[in-house]
Design a protein around this motif. Sequence first.
Motif, PDB file in Angstrom:
ATOM      1  N   LEU A 398       0.819  -1.213   0.000  1.00  0.00           N
ATOM      2  CA  LEU A 398       0.000   0.000   0.000  1.00  0.00           C
ATOM      3  C   LEU A 398       0.852   1.261   0.000  1.00  0.00           C
ATOM      4  CD1 LEU A 398      -2.631  -1.116   2.678  1.00  0.00           C
ATOM      5  CD2 LEU A 398      -2.874  -1.179   0.200  1.00  0.00           C
ATOM      6  N   GLY A 399       2.173   1.074   0.041  1.00  0.00           N
ATOM      7  CA  GLY A 399       3.076   2.218   0.060  1.00  0.00           C
ATOM      8  C   GLY A 399       3.441   2.680   1.451  1.00  0.00           C
ATOM      9  N   ASN A 400       3.024   1.932   2.497  1.00  0.00           N
ATOM     10  CA  ASN A 400       3.395   2.272   3.869  1.00  0.00           C
ATOM     11  C   ASN A 400       4.811   1.772   4.157  1.00  0.00           C
ATOM     12  OD1 ASN A 400       0.653   3.169   4.648  1.00  0.00           O
ATOM     13  ND2 ASN A 400       0.145   0.999   4.483  1.00  0.00           N
ATOM     14  N   TYR A 401       5.619   2.606   4.789  1.00  0.00           N
ATOM     15  CA  TYR A 401       6.936   2.151   5.207  1.00  0.00           C
ATOM     16  C   TYR A 401       6.791   1.106   6.311  1.00  0.00           C
ATOM     17  CZ  TYR A 401       8.807   6.020   2.489  1.00  0.00           C
ATOM     18  OH  TYR A 401       9.124   6.876   1.462  1.00  0.00           O
ATOM     19  N   VAL A 402       7.799   0.250   6.440  1.00  0.00           N
ATOM     20  CA  VAL A 402       7.738  -0.837   7.420  1.00  0.00           C
ATOM     21  C   VAL A 402       8.948  -0.779   8.340  1.00  0.00           C
ATOM     22  CG1 VAL A 402       6.415  -2.327   5.867  1.00  0.00           C
ATOM     23  CG2 VAL A 402       8.913  -2.448   5.838  1.00  0.00           C
ATOM     24  N   ASP A 403       8.789  -1.383   9.528  1.00  0.00           N
ATOM     25  CA  ASP A 403       9.908  -1.434  10.476  1.00  0.00           C
ATOM     26  C   ASP A 403      10.691  -2.735  10.294  1.00  0.00           C
ATOM     27  OD1 ASP A 403       8.397  -3.432  11.644  1.00  0.00           O
ATOM     28  OD2 ASP A 403       7.782  -2.239  13.377  1.00  0.00           O
ATOM     29  N   ASP A 404      11.655  -2.979  11.169  1.00  0.00           N
ATOM     30  CA  ASP A 404      12.512  -4.157  11.042  1.00  0.00           C
ATOM     31  C   ASP A 404      11.742  -5.469  11.169  1.00  0.00           C
ATOM     32  OD1 ASP A 404      14.568  -2.422  10.730  1.00  0.00           O
ATOM     33  OD2 ASP A 404      15.486  -2.749  12.693  1.00  0.00           O
ATOM     34  N   GLU A 405      10.570  -5.430  11.823  1.00  0.00           N
ATOM     35  CA  GLU A 405       9.755  -6.628  11.990  1.00  0.00           C
ATOM     36  C   GLU A 405       8.754  -6.799  10.856  1.00  0.00           C
ATOM     37  OE1 GLU A 405      10.489  -8.670  14.490  1.00  0.00           O
ATOM     38  OE2 GLU A 405      12.073  -7.242  14.982  1.00  0.00           O
ATOM     39  N   GLY A 406       8.803  -5.915   9.871  1.00  0.00           N
ATOM     40  CA  GLY A 406       7.881  -5.999   8.748  1.00  0.00           C
ATOM     41  C   GLY A 406       6.515  -5.407   9.020  1.00  0.00           C
ATOM     42  N   ARG A 407       6.343  -4.744  10.154  1.00  0.00           N
ATOM     43  CA  ARG A 407       5.054  -4.136  10.482  1.00  0.00           C
ATOM     44  C   ARG A 407       4.865  -2.856   9.675  1.00  0.00           C
ATOM     45  NH1 ARG A 407       5.909  -4.220  16.932  1.00  0.00           N
ATOM     46  NH2 ARG A 407       7.837  -3.295  16.149  1.00  0.00           N
ATOM     47  N   SER A 408       3.682  -2.682   9.115  1.00  0.00           N
ATOM     48  CA  SER A 408       3.366  -1.478   8.349  1.00  0.00           C
ATOM     49  C   SER A 408       3.122  -0.323   9.303  1.00  0.00           C
ATOM     50  CB  SER A 408       2.126  -1.716   7.480  1.00  0.00           C
ATOM     51  OG  SER A 408       2.342  -2.777   6.573  1.00  0.00           O
ATOM     52  N   LEU A 409       3.611   0.858   8.930  1.00  0.00           N
ATOM     53  CA  LEU A 409       3.509   2.030   9.791  1.00  0.00           C
ATOM     54  C   LEU A 409       2.730   3.135   9.092  1.00  0.00           C
ATOM     55  CD1 LEU A 409       7.253   2.154  10.935  1.00  0.00           C
ATOM     56  CD2 LEU A 409       5.359   0.971  12.079  1.00  0.00           C
ATOM     57  N   ASN A 410       1.869   3.836   9.840  1.00  0.00           N
ATOM     58  CA  ASN A 410       1.177   4.982   9.266  1.00  0.00           C
ATOM     59  C   ASN A 410       2.084   6.207   9.311  1.00  0.00           C
ATOM     60  OD1 ASN A 410       1.119   5.942  11.903  1.00  0.00           O
ATOM     61  ND2 ASN A 410      -1.048   5.436  12.219  1.00  0.00           N
ATOM     62  N   LYS A 411       1.562   7.345   8.928  1.00  0.00           N
ATOM     63  CA  LYS A 411       2.384   8.556   8.856  1.00  0.00           C
ATOM     64  C   LYS A 411       2.928   8.980  10.214  1.00  0.00           C
ATOM     65  CE  LYS A 411       0.134  10.377   4.720  1.00  0.00           C
ATOM     66  NZ  LYS A 411      -0.646  11.505   4.116  1.00  0.00           N
ATOM     67  N   ASN A 412       2.260   8.535  11.283  1.00  0.00           N
ATOM     68  CA  ASN A 412       2.711   8.882  12.634  1.00  0.00           C
ATOM     69  C   ASN A 412       3.668   7.847  13.203  1.00  0.00           C
ATOM     70  OD1 ASN A 412       1.029  11.201  12.693  1.00  0.00           O
ATOM     71  ND2 ASN A 412      -0.732   9.912  13.239  1.00  0.00           N
ATOM     72  N   GLY A 413       3.969   6.796  12.426  1.00  0.00           N
ATOM     73  CA  GLY A 413       4.881   5.770  12.879  1.00  0.00           C
ATOM     74  C   GLY A 413       4.234   4.683  13.709  1.00  0.00           C
ATOM     75  N   SER A 414       2.901   4.638  13.728  1.00  0.00           N
ATOM     76  CA  SER A 414       2.190   3.611  14.496  1.00  0.00           C
ATOM     77  C   SER A 414       1.882   2.414  13.608  1.00  0.00           C
ATOM     78  CB  SER A 414       0.889   4.180  15.069  1.00  0.00           C
ATOM     79  OG  SER A 414       1.150   5.295  15.897  1.00  0.00           O
ATOM     80  N   PRO A 415       1.969   1.178  14.144  1.00  0.00           N
ATOM     81  CA  PRO A 415       1.676  -0.015  13.352  1.00  0.00           C
ATOM     82  C   PRO A 415       0.221  -0.059  12.901  1.00  0.00           C
ATOM     83  CG  PRO A 415       2.889  -0.580  15.351  1.00  0.00           C
ATOM     84  CD  PRO A 415       2.464   0.841  15.494  1.00  0.00           C
ATOM     85  N   ILE A 416      -0.026  -0.564  11.686  1.00  0.00           N
ATOM     86  CA  ILE A 416      -1.376  -0.707  11.159  1.00  0.00           C
ATOM     87  C   ILE A 416      -1.528  -2.087  10.532  1.00  0.00           C
ATOM     88  CG2 ILE A 416      -1.762   1.759  10.729  1.00  0.00           C
ATOM     89  CD1 ILE A 416      -1.042   1.285   7.821  1.00  0.00           C
ATOM     90  N   ASP A 417      -2.776  -2.563  10.470  1.00  0.00           N
ATOM     91  CA  ASP A 417      -3.093  -3.853   9.851  1.00  0.00           C
ATOM     92  C   ASP A 417      -3.574  -3.590   8.434  1.00  0.00           C
ATOM     93  OD1 ASP A 417      -3.871  -6.363   9.135  1.00  0.00           O
ATOM     94  OD2 ASP A 417      -5.482  -6.545  10.621  1.00  0.00           O
ATOM     95  N   ILE A 418      -2.860  -4.123   7.440  1.00  0.00           N
ATOM     96  CA  ILE A 418      -3.209  -3.827   6.042  1.00  0.00           C
ATOM     97  C   ILE A 418      -4.349  -4.688   5.526  1.00  0.00           C
ATOM     98  CG2 ILE A 418      -0.854  -3.092   5.551  1.00  0.00           C
ATOM     99  CD1 ILE A 418      -0.527  -5.724   3.964  1.00  0.00           C
ATOM    100  N   SER A 419      -4.747  -5.732   6.263  1.00  0.00           N
ATOM    101  CA  SER A 419      -5.801  -6.616   5.757  1.00  0.00           C
ATOM    102  C   SER A 419      -7.110  -5.879   5.526  1.00  0.00           C
ATOM    103  CB  SER A 419      -6.015  -7.792   6.724  1.00  0.00           C
ATOM    104  OG  SER A 419      -6.436  -7.328   7.996  1.00  0.00           O
ATOM    105  N   GLY A 420      -7.374  -4.853   6.312  1.00  0.00           N
ATOM    106  CA  GLY A 420      -8.608  -4.092   6.148  1.00  0.00           C
ATOM    107  C   GLY A 420      -8.713  -3.406   4.800  1.00  0.00           C
TER     108      GLY A 420
END
Length: 559
Positions: A398-420
């Motif tokens: 979706l174009g979201n940057y990810v952290d070292d664990e592969g978690r997608s991050l929103n613009k504020n750096g908080s993890p999000i679930d892309i399945s939705g």
Amino acid sequence: MTDNLAPNNGKILQSWNGEPLHPSPLRRTEVKDHVIPDLETWPVNRLYKNKKELARELTEFTLSHITGMPPEVVSNMIARAAYLEMMRIKEEPWKVDPKDEMRFWKKTRKILATSALDKSPAEAAVANEKLLRKIIDRYSTEIVGGFKVKTYHFANRFLTAFFKVIFNTASLPKAGFGNRKELAERIKVYGEVDRMRKLFQHGSVILVPTHFSNLDSIVIGYGLESVCGVPAFTYGAGLNLFNNKIVGRYMSRLGAYRVDRRKKNKIYLHTLKGMSNLAIQRGTNCLFFPGGTRSRSGKLETHLKKGLIGSGIEAQRIMLEKGYKRKVFFVPVVIGYNFVLEAKSLIRQHLRQTGQEMFFSAPKDESRNFGKILRFITQYASRSSEITFSFGQPFDVLGNYVDDEGRSLNKNGSPIDISGYFMWNDKINADQQREREYTNRIADKIVEHYHKDNIVMSSHLVAHTAFQLFQKDFPGLDVYGLLRLPSDNFKCSYADFCQAIDRKRNQLFEMERQGKLQLAEELRWNTEDLVKDGVSNIGLYHAKNPLGFDKSASNGLMS
């Protein structure tokens, strides 16, 4: 006469006006140990363990995508494919083509016509599915590649010796098979390599590099293994390369699947995208050039081929449907050369395409005397070059940057679930329009990173500045008119050239501060050393430098 002087590497971090510069934000990646030391467990090796089974799965996967379409659409696809394939066989045959191709497609057209005349719509649909299966199975068998651990070991040792000679880290007689660490000074890697390495544990990595040379696949494949320490990627290799039996034999054992760019019909394109999709679903890391072909003008790609990008997005949706936790990550890479080996032919193609009747190709030098060849080899072997890889920040489908664990991050750096983002009425489902929008978003993100991660090298700045100065001397001529002028017309004073370099470099430093690009360390050298390095690298593959210092002129003209 031209003089190629080596730069004084001690004179760095000094600006054009003598003031100290801030250190470069670029951080080199040191040679890494392998993420997965055992090649037998590499995803690409597991993918190709049973090629026949993979081809069968590819046929079924592609068939399921097409048979859901209306029967008349399927009939038209088959008819169109048969027509285009027969035209291809007549107009552009290759040695690697199967000998029964024309017979197969003639029979296909005959069966299709008979189905339309003698059968009911339901019977015709069944007959078309059987025919479609034969076509897809033929394509699947051709496309599926392979991987052999022993072949990979040999190729890696051979390429180490090859690149040691190319980069002048060893003389030809003493090159041997060498050590990959000896090449680290010539293959310079920057960017988010550590994060990319960690993502191998959390899903499939799709590498999307720029494309400037036929050497790109070999160069980046070797760089990934020798410096980054990551497993081999599967990638699409042009079927034309398999015309050579020796090359084809090795390519088919090094993770490459076959891509025939002559084939434009939808059935083939669906099968090709299916190959990428299945590889990603199986956790295999993939590499493809979204620009589609080499950049003829030398510019960074801005318009990308979106088919394979879309296959990554579709693969992620299917994985979510199956309940898999693995994710798909895109990593843009900018490959940097001081000079591309086949630049002359690429420039000709670009000028011929853009200039058409205004471009007059200069007559070729047909001389092939031993002296010229010897001078070229001697000059080439006496120089050294380098290649840069600039890895961008990884992001999800979706174009979201990810952290070292592969978690997608929103613009504020908080993890999000892309399945939705793949759901409708609380259920993950396919939506072509939605996934096309995601594909466009990823394509824009890749292009954005190509520019911000691009590393400007000394040869880029020197060549660009020289051309602009020469262009100003003939304001009434376009580029095609300039090309028809004798080379003696292109001269300027050395002082003027250095001043122009300083002005252009000033603009580049401002762009670097704004995060629009990156600058190689050489651009922080004092002006004289920067110019010498750039001129030397421009003439890397030339027997006679296209740009140099005129010793015979009292005022030191550039010619």
